[in-house]
Enzyme design. Structure first.
Site, PDB file in Angstrom:
ATOM      1  N   LYS A 276      56.798  36.854  62.923  1.00 40.59           N
ATOM      2  CA  LYS A 276      57.082  35.887  61.851  1.00 40.59           C
ATOM      3  C   LYS A 276      57.468  36.604  60.564  1.00 40.59           C
ATOM      4  CE  LYS A 276      54.427  32.076  63.727  1.00 40.59           C
ATOM      5  NZ  LYS A 276      53.077  31.561  63.900  1.00 40.59           N
TER       6      LYS A 276
ATOM      7  N   LYS B 196      63.549  25.945  68.142  1.00 40.35           N
ATOM      8  CA  LYS B 196      63.852  25.486  66.777  1.00 40.35           C
ATOM      9  C   LYS B 196      64.419  26.619  65.944  1.00 40.35           C
ATOM     10  CE  LYS B 196      59.507  24.307  66.005  1.00 40.35           C
ATOM     11  NZ  LYS B 196      58.814  23.991  67.251  1.00 40.35           N
TER      12      LYS B 196
ATOM     13  N   LYS C 298      67.516  30.968  74.942  1.00 41.51           N
ATOM     14  CA  LYS C 298      66.318  30.133  75.056  1.00 41.51           C
ATOM     15  C   LYS C 298      66.327  29.036  73.988  1.00 41.51           C
ATOM     16  CE  LYS C 298      61.404  30.037  74.493  1.00 41.51           C
ATOM     17  NZ  LYS C 298      60.334  30.383  73.612  1.00 41.51           N
TER      18      LYS C 298
HETATM   19  P1  ADP Z   1      59.981  26.632  69.333  1.00 40.39           P
HETATM   20  O1  ADP Z   1      60.413  27.887  70.052  1.00 40.39           O
HETATM   21  O2  ADP Z   1      61.050  25.586  69.347  1.00 40.39           O
HETATM   22  O3  ADP Z   1      59.450  26.901  67.943  1.00 40.39           O
HETATM   23  P2  ADP Z   1      57.217  26.356  70.043  1.00 40.39           P
HETATM   24  O4  ADP Z   1      57.026  27.836  69.892  1.00 40.39           O
HETATM   25  O5  ADP Z   1      56.584  25.454  69.042  1.00 40.39           O
HETATM   26  O6  ADP Z   1      58.781  26.020  70.184  1.00 40.39           O
HETATM   27  O7  ADP Z   1      56.737  25.968  71.515  1.00 40.39           O
HETATM   28  C1  ADP Z   1      55.772  25.000  71.855  1.00 40.39           C
HETATM   29  C2  ADP Z   1      55.588  25.080  73.362  1.00 40.39           C
HETATM   30  O8  ADP Z   1      56.828  24.805  74.051  1.00 40.39           O
HETATM   31  C3  ADP Z   1      55.144  26.464  73.836  1.00 40.39           C
HETATM   32  O9  ADP Z   1      54.167  26.289  74.861  1.00 40.39           O
HETATM   33  C4  ADP Z   1      56.399  27.088  74.407  1.00 40.39           C
HETATM   34  O10 ADP Z   1      56.110  28.002  75.438  1.00 40.39           O
HETATM   35  C5  ADP Z   1      57.171  25.875  74.928  1.00 40.39           C
HETATM   36  N1  ADP Z   1      58.631  26.131  74.824  1.00 40.39           N
HETATM   37  C6  ADP Z   1      59.357  26.160  73.693  1.00 40.39           C
HETATM   38  N2  ADP Z   1      60.667  26.402  73.949  1.00 40.39           N
HETATM   39  C7  ADP Z   1      60.775  26.558  75.290  1.00 40.39           C
HETATM   40  C8  ADP Z   1      61.867  26.851  76.184  1.00 40.39           C
HETATM   41  N3  ADP Z   1      63.108  26.980  75.738  1.00 40.39           N
HETATM   42  N4  ADP Z   1      61.607  26.936  77.503  1.00 40.39           N
HETATM   43  C9  ADP Z   1      60.360  26.769  77.967  1.00 40.39           C
HETATM   44  N5  ADP Z   1      59.277  26.502  77.195  1.00 40.39           N
HETATM   45  C10 ADP Z   1      59.463  26.408  75.861  1.00 40.39           C
END
Ligand code: ADP
Ligand code: TRP
Length: 320
Positions: A110, A192, A189
Site C-alpha cells: 500500500k 479496483k 486481474k
Molecule cells: P480489489 O482487488 O478490487 O481491491 P479486494 O482486495 O477488496 O478487491 O478483494 C476482496 C476479496 O475479493 C478478496 O477475498 C479477493 O481475494 C477477492 N478478489 C478480488 N479480486 C479478485 C479477482 N480478480 N479474482 C478473484 N478473486 C478476487
C-alpha cells in the site's frame, strides 16, 4: 465450527469479488455458525470521504443480501457496530511486536502504491486479529493476500495465551479458490486498483459498454484460438452452464468467429446470472429500514459473543 470473514467497502463489488469471495461466503453460511461483517473501520485507513464510506457500507450490505447472504443463517453486521472489537484491539496491540507488523507485505504494498502511511494502516492486521479472535472463530475464509494477516493473528493469540493462559482460540485460514483469477476488462486481474472492474450491479447500459470494451488480441477472425487463455472465454465460463461452455470452447478452437459476437454472449449470460439478485437488490433498496434492522440484529448477536471474549481477555491480563 464457527466461520468468520470481513470484506472492506472500498468500492462497489465486482465480478472478481463475487467469484473470488462472496459466492464462497454464501456457500459457507450453511456451516454451524457464520459471521460476516463489512469492515468499515478498516476502510477508514484509505477512505476519508464521510458520505462515500457511509454509502459504500450500505451498498455492501445490499449487495451481500441480494446475492444470497441469508440473515437467518449467517450473522451480518457492520464492524463499527461492535465496539468490543476495538477494545480488544488495544489489548492485542500491547502484545504485538513492531517487527511482526513491519514484515506485512500488504502494508508495504500500500505504501509503495502511494497510499499515505498512518498508524491505522500499519496496525491494520491487529484490528483484523481482534475481528477474528473476538468471536472464537475457527475458520477464516480469505483470499491468498490475507493469509499473512491470519498468521499474524495466530502469532498474537499464541503469545497472549502463553503469557495469560488459554484465552483465545487459534483460527485457521481457508484460502478461497481464487487461484484462477477473474480477469478484468484489460485482461489483467480484475481489481479496483487497476480500474478494470465490472461491477455486479453495474447499470445495464454501462455494463454493455464495459463488456464490449474488453481487450482482445488482433488475430484474424478465421484463426483458431485457445479458449482457456482468453479473458472473454474465462469470464464466459464463470457464468455459463456446462453445455454453453463446451459450445463456446469448440467455437474458439474452430475459429471463424468475431469477438463482438462472443462478447454479446458474455453480456447475455452475465445478465441472466445476476438477474434475480438484481431484482432482489431493487426490492431491498426500497426498504432500507429492513436492511438496517438486519444489520442491527446482527450487531447485537456479534456484541454478545465478543463481549464474552473481551471480558475473558480483560480478566486474564488484569484490567477487569
Ligand atoms: P480489489 O482487488 O478490487 O481491491 P479486494 O482486495 O477488496 O478487491 O478483494 C476482496 C476479496 O475479493 C478478496 O477475498 C479477493 O481475494 C477477492 N478478489 C478480488 N479480486 C479478485 C479477482 N480478480 N479474482 C478473484 N478473486 C478476487
Ligand atoms: N483485510 C480483509 C480484506 O481486505 C478484510 C478483513 C478485515 C477481514 N477484518 C477481517 C477478513 C477479519 C477476514 C477476517 O480482504
Amino acid at each position: 465450527m464457527r466461520v468468520l470473514s470481513g470484506i472492506q467497502p472500498t468500492g462497489r463489488f465486482h465480478w472478481g469479488n463475487y467469484f473470488g469471495a462472496i459466492r464462497q461466503y454464501i456457500d459457507l453460511q450453511n456451516e454451524d455458525e457464520s459471521y460476516y461483517f463489512i469492515a468499515n473501520l478498516h476502510s477508514l485507513t484509505t477512505i476519508d470521504d464521510k458520505q462515500k464510506l457511509a454509502d459504500l457500507t450500505m451498498d455492501a450490505a445490499l449487495d451481500l443480501l441480494a446475492l444470497g447472504l441469508d440473515p437467518t443463517k449467517a450473522i451480518l453486521f457492520n464492524q463499527s457496530d461492535v465496539p468490543e472489537v476495538s477494545e480488544l484491539c488495544w489489548l492485542l496491540m500491547t502484545q504485538t511486536p513492531m517487527g511482526l507488523l513491519e514484515r506485512c507485505v500488504s502494508y508495504k504494498d500500500k505504501i509503495a502504491k502511494g497510499i499515505s502511511s498512518n498508524a491505522g494502516l500499519f496496525t491494520y492486521p491487529v484490528l483484523m486479529s481482534a475481528d477474528i479472535l473476538a468471536y472464537d472463530s475457527n475458520v477464516v475464509p480469505v483470499g491468498q493476500d490475507q493469509v499473512q494477516h491470519i498468521e499474524v493473528c495466530r502469532d498474537i493469540a499464541r503469545s497472549f495465551n502463553h503469557k495469560y493462559g488459554e484465552v483465545f482460540v487459534l483460527p485457521e485460514p481457508k484460502v478461497l479458490e481464487s487461484a484462477a483469477k477473474v480477469p478484468g476488462t484489460d485482461g489483467e486481474k480484475m481489481s479496483k486498483s487497476y480500474d478494470n472492474t465490472i461491477e455486479i450491479f453495474e447499470e445495464p447500459g454501462k455494463l454493455k459498454k464495459k463488456v464490449m470494451r474488453i481487450s482482445t488480441d488482433s488475430r484474424p477472425m478465421e484463426d483458431a484460438k485457445e479458449p482457456d487463455t482468453d479473458p472473454i472465454y474465462q469470464l464466459f465460463s464463470l457464468f455459463a452452464a456446462d453445455e454453453q461452455r463446451e459450445q463456446m470452447a469448440t467455437l474458439y478452437r474452430t475459429g471463424g468467429f468475431g469477438y463482438g459476437e462472443v462478447k454479446k454472449q458474455l453480456l447475455e449470460v452475465a445478465s441472466d446470472y445476476f438477474a434475480d439478485a438484481r431484482q432482489r437488490r431493487t426490492e431491498l433498496a426500497a426498504d432500507m429500514e429492513y436492511v438496517r434492522d438486519i444489520l442491527a440484529a446482527g450487531a447485537a448477536k456479534a456484541r454478545k459473543k465478543s463481549g464474552e471474549v473481551l471480558l475473558r481477555a480483560q480478566e486474564a491480563c488484569g484490567v477487569k
